[in-house]
Design an enzyme around this catalytic site. Structure first.
Site, short mmCIF file in Angstrom:
data_model
loop_
_atom_site.label_atom_id
_atom_site.label_comp_id
_atom_site.label_asym_id
_atom_site.label_seq_id
_atom_site.Cartn_x
_atom_site.Cartn_y
_atom_site.Cartn_z
N ALA A 1 -35.85 46.77 77.24
CA ALA A 1 -34.49 47.27 76.19
C ALA A 1 -34.20 46.69 75.02
O ALA A 1 -33.48 47.30 74.05
CB ALA A 1 -33.30 46.48 77.11
N ASP A 2 -35.13 45.80 74.50
CA ASP A 2 -35.09 45.18 73.25
C ASP A 2 -36.34 44.96 72.52
O ASP A 2 -36.70 43.70 72.40
CB ASP A 2 -34.26 43.90 73.22
CG ASP A 2 -33.68 43.58 71.57
OD1 ASP A 2 -33.98 44.32 70.82
OD2 ASP A 2 -33.23 42.33 71.72
N LEU A 3 -37.42 45.91 72.29
CA LEU A 3 -38.49 45.69 72.05
C LEU A 3 -38.54 45.34 70.51
O LEU A 3 -38.38 46.28 69.67
CB LEU A 3 -39.64 46.73 72.25
CG LEU A 3 -41.00 46.52 71.81
CD1 LEU A 3 -41.53 45.35 73.00
CD2 LEU A 3 -41.72 47.63 72.05
#
Length: 236
Positions: free
Chosen positions: A166-168
């Site tokens: 979700a938040d690379l």
């Protein structure tokens, strides 16, 4: 697959690796419990402590909201059932990813502390000793091409296994001597095959560009193109 154990301690629910002996209890998620055994901390919105537990090295991370909601309600989440809580979902996603051979820290335990209709959450993970984030590495200088290729292979392996991060961003990929891991699987999930992996890469690129614009990173368009080529080759 990591076998799970769910236990209940007053208003605290815990999901943990069933192989742990003695089992994790509610006090493990209180920073005061680790006084004298805290050996560092990680920057970022979430409070993350590096702790020693015998011969084990763990990360204790507290769940915090981001953006405007985080300013208003900080670390409270609406309770909609144990299985839908962020700590339990992240623990299970990490356990599944670890079992699939994705380069992620092994999950130790996660807890939610319920207070009526809301809860607070924490997660314990194995710590990757001596690792540095991509952002930290690029702040020190240019990175070798084979390290970029190795990072691409790890991300491609995550996507092949069906896991969407979700938040690379440049702080959620860490490296130790050329070997990479993906961290912070909060809100990550498994997805059916598709082209959704490219949205992860776009998020990573935006993160690199944002930090670079602030004068903090050393990487080139050639580095990124080489990374994309290695990702494409590894994905197939």
């Amino acid at each position: 697959m990591i076998a799970e154990r769910i236990s209940h301690h007053g208003r605290c629910w815990i999901i943990a690796d069933a192989s742990l002996h003695p089992p994790v209890t509610a006090e493990f998620f209180a920073p005061d419990f680790w006084q004298g055994r805290i050996v560092g901390s990680a920057p970022g919105r979430a409070r993350a402590l590096f702790v020693d537990h015998g011969d084990q090295r763990w990360v204790l991370r507290h769940y915090h909201r981001g953006g405007l909601p985080g300013r208003l309600i900080a670390d409270r989440y609406l309770y909609a059932g144990l299985d839908r809580s962020r700590p339990v979902r992240e623990w299970r996603t990490l356990a599944a990813a670890h079992a699939a051979g994705v380069a992620v820290p092994r999950p130790v335990a996660a807890a939610l502390h319920r207070q009526g209709p809301v809860y607070r959450g924490d997660i314990l993970l194995q710590r990757i000793d001596g690792a540095h984030s991509l952002a930290d590495l690029l702040a020190q200088g240019e990175m070798p091409a084979d390290w970029w290729a190795a990072l691409a292979q790890v991300i491609a392996g995550c996507h092949r296994a069906g896991f969407w991060h979700a938040d690379l961003n440049a702080r959620n990929v860490i490296c130790r001597q050329g070997r990479w891991w993906l961290i912070d699987f909060d809100r990550a999930r498994q997805r059916p095959p598709g082209n959704w992996g490219w949205s992860n890469l776009q998020r990573l690129k935006r993160s690199l560009d944002k930090i670079s614009a602030a004068g903090g990173l050393r990487y080139t368009a050639s580095d990124w193109q080489g990374f994309l080529r290695a990702y494409q080759v590894s994905l197939n």
